[in-house]
Design a protein around this motif. Structure first.
Motif, PDB file in Angstrom:
ATOM      1  N   GLY A 223       0.706  15.551  -3.724  1.00  0.00           N
ATOM      2  CA  GLY A 223       1.910  15.247  -2.950  1.00  0.00           C
ATOM      3  C   GLY A 223       1.618  14.629  -1.600  1.00  0.00           C
ATOM      4  O   GLY A 223       0.465  14.527  -1.169  1.00  0.00           O
ATOM      5  N   CYS A 224       2.703  14.225  -0.948  1.00  0.00           N
ATOM      6  CA  CYS A 224       2.625  13.597   0.367  1.00  0.00           C
ATOM      7  C   CYS A 224       3.978  13.859   1.027  1.00  0.00           C
ATOM      8  O   CYS A 224       5.019  13.716   0.376  1.00  0.00           O
ATOM      9  N   PRO A 225       3.992  14.244   2.303  1.00  0.00           N
ATOM     10  CA  PRO A 225       5.276  14.597   2.913  1.00  0.00           C
ATOM     11  C   PRO A 225       6.131  13.394   3.306  1.00  0.00           C
ATOM     12  O   PRO A 225       7.278  13.551   3.689  1.00  0.00           O
ATOM     13  N   TYR A 226       5.564  12.177   3.220  1.00  0.00           N
ATOM     14  CA  TYR A 226       6.323  10.995   3.633  1.00  0.00           C
ATOM     15  C   TYR A 226       7.170  10.471   2.460  1.00  0.00           C
ATOM     16  O   TYR A 226       6.971  10.881   1.312  1.00  0.00           O
ATOM     17  N   THR A 227       8.084   9.571   2.784  1.00  0.00           N
ATOM     18  CA  THR A 227       8.999   9.091   1.733  1.00  0.00           C
ATOM     19  C   THR A 227       9.142   7.564   1.805  1.00  0.00           C
ATOM     20  O   THR A 227      10.254   7.034   1.882  1.00  0.00           O
ATOM     21  N   CYS A 228       8.012   6.861   1.778  1.00  0.00           N
ATOM     22  CA  CYS A 228       8.043   5.395   1.872  1.00  0.00           C
ATOM     23  C   CYS A 228       8.866   4.811   0.723  1.00  0.00           C
ATOM     24  O   CYS A 228       8.767   5.284  -0.420  1.00  0.00           O
ATOM     25  N   THR A 229       9.617   3.767   1.026  1.00  0.00           N
ATOM     26  CA  THR A 229      10.614   3.281   0.060  1.00  0.00           C
ATOM     27  C   THR A 229      10.017   2.553  -1.146  1.00  0.00           C
ATOM     28  O   THR A 229      10.685   2.384  -2.156  1.00  0.00           O
ATOM     29  N   PHE A 230       8.765   2.083  -1.030  1.00  0.00           N
ATOM     30  CA  PHE A 230       8.159   1.314  -2.139  1.00  0.00           C
ATOM     31  C   PHE A 230       7.287   2.207  -3.021  1.00  0.00           C
ATOM     32  O   PHE A 230       6.734   1.742  -4.018  1.00  0.00           O
ATOM     33  N   CYS A 231       7.162   3.483  -2.660  1.00  0.00           N
ATOM     34  CA  CYS A 231       6.166   4.352  -3.286  1.00  0.00           C
ATOM     35  C   CYS A 231       6.823   5.303  -4.292  1.00  0.00           C
ATOM     36  O   CYS A 231       7.949   5.757  -4.098  1.00  0.00           O
ATOM     37  N   THR A 232       6.079   5.610  -5.345  1.00  0.00           N
ATOM     38  CA  THR A 232       6.615   6.472  -6.399  1.00  0.00           C
ATOM     39  C   THR A 232       6.360   7.959  -6.116  1.00  0.00           C
ATOM     40  O   THR A 232       6.903   8.823  -6.799  1.00  0.00           O
ATOM     41  N   ASP A 269      -6.435  11.329  -4.503  1.00  0.00           N
ATOM     42  CA  ASP A 269      -5.250  11.972  -3.923  1.00  0.00           C
ATOM     43  C   ASP A 269      -4.317  10.929  -3.291  1.00  0.00           C
ATOM     44  O   ASP A 269      -4.745   9.841  -2.937  1.00  0.00           O
ATOM     45  N   LEU A 270      -3.067  11.339  -3.093  1.00  0.00           N
ATOM     46  CA  LEU A 270      -2.134  10.438  -2.410  1.00  0.00           C
ATOM     47  C   LEU A 270      -2.513  10.313  -0.947  1.00  0.00           C
ATOM     48  O   LEU A 270      -2.497   9.238  -0.377  1.00  0.00           O
ATOM     49  N   THR A 271      -2.832  11.423  -0.320  1.00  0.00           N
ATOM     50  CA  THR A 271      -3.325  11.384   1.058  1.00  0.00           C
ATOM     51  C   THR A 271      -4.150  12.646   1.298  1.00  0.00           C
ATOM     52  O   THR A 271      -3.623  13.718   1.532  1.00  0.00           O
ATOM     53  N   THR A 301      -5.658   7.053   2.530  1.00  0.00           N
ATOM     54  CA  THR A 301      -5.237   8.308   3.136  1.00  0.00           C
ATOM     55  C   THR A 301      -4.515   7.997   4.443  1.00  0.00           C
ATOM     56  O   THR A 301      -4.657   6.889   4.977  1.00  0.00           O
ATOM     57  N   ARG A 302      -3.723   8.925   4.933  1.00  0.00           N
ATOM     58  CA  ARG A 302      -3.076   8.734   6.243  1.00  0.00           C
ATOM     59  C   ARG A 302      -4.165   8.720   7.324  1.00  0.00           C
ATOM     60  O   ARG A 302      -5.256   9.241   7.126  1.00  0.00           O
ATOM     61  N   SER A 303      -3.830   8.147   8.473  1.00  0.00           N
ATOM     62  CA  SER A 303      -4.861   7.910   9.484  1.00  0.00           C
ATOM     63  C   SER A 303      -4.734   8.805  10.720  1.00  0.00           C
ATOM     64  O   SER A 303      -5.556   8.743  11.629  1.00  0.00           O
ATOM     65  N   GLU A 338      10.056   2.751   5.821  1.00  0.00           N
ATOM     66  CA  GLU A 338       9.957   4.171   6.214  1.00  0.00           C
ATOM     67  C   GLU A 338       8.515   4.680   6.153  1.00  0.00           C
ATOM     68  O   GLU A 338       8.250   5.788   5.680  1.00  0.00           O
ATOM     69  N   LYS A 339       7.594   3.848   6.609  1.00  0.00           N
ATOM     70  CA  LYS A 339       6.179   4.211   6.530  1.00  0.00           C
ATOM     71  C   LYS A 339       5.808   5.261   7.588  1.00  0.00           C
ATOM     72  O   LYS A 339       4.833   6.015   7.420  1.00  0.00           O
ATOM     73  N   GLU A 340       6.561   5.274   8.688  1.00  0.00           N
ATOM     74  CA  GLU A 340       6.340   6.250   9.772  1.00  0.00           C
ATOM     75  C   GLU A 340       4.884   6.314  10.200  1.00  0.00           C
ATOM     76  O   GLU A 340       4.266   7.392  10.180  1.00  0.00           O
TER      77      GLU A 340
HETATM   78  S1  SF4 Z   1       2.879   5.258   0.535  1.00  0.00           S
HETATM   79 FE1  SF4 Z   1       1.424   6.840   1.126  1.00  0.00          FE
HETATM   80  S2  SF4 Z   1       2.371   7.773   2.919  1.00  0.00           S
HETATM   81 FE2  SF4 Z   1       3.997   6.683   1.874  1.00  0.00          FE
HETATM   82  S3  SF4 Z   1       4.939   8.188   0.504  1.00  0.00           S
HETATM   83 FE3  SF4 Z   1       3.400   7.073  -0.696  1.00  0.00          FE
HETATM   84  S4  SF4 Z   1       1.575   8.347  -0.540  1.00  0.00           S
HETATM   85 FE4  SF4 Z   1       2.964   8.999   1.119  1.00  0.00          FE
END
Ligand code: SF4
Ligand code: B12
Length: 517
Positions: A223-232, A269-271, A301-303, A338-340
């Motif tokens: 999992g990943c706590p973010y909710t980017c609009t292009f990501c599944t 992993d996602l991140t 991974t997130r940075s 919504e990449k934040e």
């Molecule tokens: S693109 Fe990366 S940061 Fe964004 S929701 Fe998907 S896994 Fe999370």
């Protein structure tokens, strides 16, 4: 106890696509291990793993692995209670559908269950084809176990959360909720790699990252706590990050090291590096056991937490390659998707890593439906900056409406997506250097493809002009089969593809000549 047969379909890819690799079906192997741990008997047909060097054509795509006929031939004629098919990739859906149809025709009484990102993304569409009985939505283990238990005891499944099925001619989708996710990931056994030809994957040396030895893929967090609009990921895993304990992950690494001689771990992993105390504990666990291994994060991974302390301990524990995913260099685009993220974190984290000797990669995506020429120019500017500071490589995807992402649902609502076989196979354009799809009004697909090539050209021209020795070492490494970067892995893999293709052509010519005699 039920007799379950799991199937990993063959791989679909395009020869001009750069993001291919032969990676084991980790998710399906988790399902197999979990069912087995709970008393079920599991068999596996791994269409990719069993025939990695067999290629056939399907439209514009190349199919790698067993054909549908060969899979059907391998299904035991009796003694199977349930068949499960894994379907991660949406571009593979037409093959999964054709396979499920054939199985249904031959074995109409065996329930077919599926799972994976694509199945989770569009369950009602999939069920409408009538060849799949149950879809396990999102994280699979608990739901799959309960489903198999209930099917084998002939119990009703209608109240099961995280399951989709047909009732009275209509699809029922009981969405998975955060409360349904596994709380303690340490309850999971290691993936059942003993059921698939895992040595074929290791020996193929074609993983996701650079192949730095005997490589194997693993998952440490989900999992990943973010909710980017292009990501599944938000739809598939729900926006929550969970980790296995550091000890559990390193125990698994030690297990594969002893069992399979693995010395290069690729975390898909996602991140993965997201929580500082966890990252430090994970590296410490490797260091305490004095393991002589390398590990990497090819999926990115997130940075945010890459300070000196984290970078130092990552390096000491054997981490060699890190990928960040800025996606865009334009603040407006970053906000719309919504990449934040703060681009400064990417730059500072990358500088630190490069100074300490890591190989650094940055992922970009261009051609979001709301992108303008100016937005894409700003991304190019950021790519040039990454080259200037010394990042080793980038990957540029063209925006792809991946089923499961918010943008996919938005474009579907706007009537811009029709779920035809062509839509699914065109998803492979995402990393295809020869062409792209365009989602921007007034911009042609050719232009998007040209922009991608231009982006790559700018990055690598600056990178190699500033550090010419890297060009020589890349060429040298590709020809010798040594890999430190993804570019070297792709170069090496493409050389292999050409070799296999030429061998295939020579063999079939010889066969024809022999039969003519
Ligand atoms: S693109 Fe990366 S940061 Fe964004 S929701 Fe998907 S896994 Fe999370
Ligand atoms: C490793 C990986 C790859 C590997 C291949 C993996 C493989 N086994 O074949 C490589 C590097 C080759 C790859 C390439 C690409 N990838 Co990729 N990849 C991944 C990644 C990072 C990990 C997959 C994984 O193992 N997950 C961990 C396991 C535990 O999860 P899981 O597989 O989902 O399994 C769980 C459930 O789905 C369920 N389940 C799964 N199978 C089954 C079966 C049954 C019967 C049941 C009941 C349940 C069940 O239970 C499992 C356990 O909980 C995912 C992102 C992610 N972290 O998930 C992207 C992902 C799968 N990739 C994606 C994409 C788009 C691509 C590319 C097209 C990218 C590109 N730039 O071109 C290429 C295509 C390559 C090709 N031609 O096939 C997308 C797919 C989205 C979609 N809707 O199609 C994903 C989701 C990432 C994203 N961007 O959103 N990828």
């Amino acid at each position: 106890m039920a007799n379950v047969l799991l199937i990993n379909p063959p791989q679909m890819y395009r020869l001009t696509q750069i993001a291919t690799g032969t990676v084991p079906p980790i998710g399906a192997c988790y399902i197999a291990a979990f069912l087995r741990q709970h008393g079920h008997n599991v068999q596996f047909i791994d269409a990719l793993g069993e025939r990695m060097n067999a290629f056939s054509k399907r439209g514009e795509a190349t199919v790698r692995g067993l054909t549908i006929d060969e899979i059907i031939d391998r299904i035991p004629k009796s003694g199977i209670d349930i068949i499960g098919i894994t379907n991660l990739f949406s571009h593979a859906w037409p093959v999964v559908r054709d396979l499920a149809r054939r199985i249904k025709e031959l074995y109409p009484d065996i329930p077919i269950i599926t799972g994976g990102v694509n199945q989770t993304a569009i369950p009602d569409f999939i069920l409408s084809h009538g060849c799949i009985d149950y879809i396990v939505l999102g994280e699979g283990e608990l739901t799959a176990l309960e489903l198999v238990d209930r099917i084998s005891k002939c119990r009703n499944v209608d109240d099961m959360s995280g399951l989709a099925f047909m009732r009275d001619g209509k699809p029922v989708v009981n969405e998975k909720k955060i409360k349904d996710l596994i709380e303690d990931l340490d309850i999971l056994p290691w993936p059942a790699y003993d059921l698939i030809p895992i040595q074929n994957y290791i020996n193929a040396k074609s993983p996701h990252g650079a192949s730095r030895g005997r490589s194997l893929q693993m998952i440490a967090t989900r999992g990943c706590p973010y909710t980017c609009t292009f990501c599944t990921a938000p739809k598939m895993w729900l926006p929550k990050w969970r980790s296995r304990s550091a000890k559990h992950v390193v125990d698994e690494m030690e297990h594969w090291h002893k069992e399979l001689g693995v010395n290069d771990f690729h975390f898909e992993d996602l991140t993965m590096i997201f929580d500082k105390p966890w990252a430090l504990a994970f590296c410490k666990e490797i260091l305490d056991r004095n393991m002589k291994i390398s590990w990497q994060m090819p999926n990115g991974t997130r940075s945010e937490i890459f300070d000196d302390e984290v970078c130092d301990v990552l390096k000491a524990s054997g981490c060699s390659n890190v990928a960040f995913a800025p996606e865009s260099g334009c603040a407006k685009t970053l906000s719309l998707i919504e990449k934040e993220l703060d681009l400064n974190d990417i730059v500072e984290g990358s500088k630190r890593l490069i100074k300490k000797g890591f190989v650094v990669c940055a992922f970009f995506a261009i051609g979001f439906p709301h992108d303008t020429v100016e937005d894409i120019r700003m991304s190019f500017k950021f790519m040039r900056k990454m080259a200037w500071i010394g990042a080793h490589e980038i990957s540029i995807c063209t925006f792809t409406a991946l089923p499961g992402s918010k943008l996919f649902y938005m474009l579907t609502e706007q009537g811009k997506i029709e779920l035809t076989d062509k839509f699914f196979s065109d998803l492979l354009y995402m990393s295809d250097l020869s062409r792209a799809a365009s989602w921007i009004e007034g911009v042609s697909p050719k232009k998007i493809a040209r922009w991608r090539r231009w982006g790559y050209f700018q990055f690598f021209a600056i990178s190699y002009l500033c550090r010419p020795w890297r060009l020589f070492s890349t060429i040298f490494n590709i020809t010798r089969g040594v890999e430190n970067t993804k570019v070297e892995r792709i170069g090496h893999a493409k050389l292999n593809d050409v070799r296999l293709l030429v061998n295939g052509v020579i063999k079939s010519k010889k066969r024809k000549e022999a039969s003519a005699l």
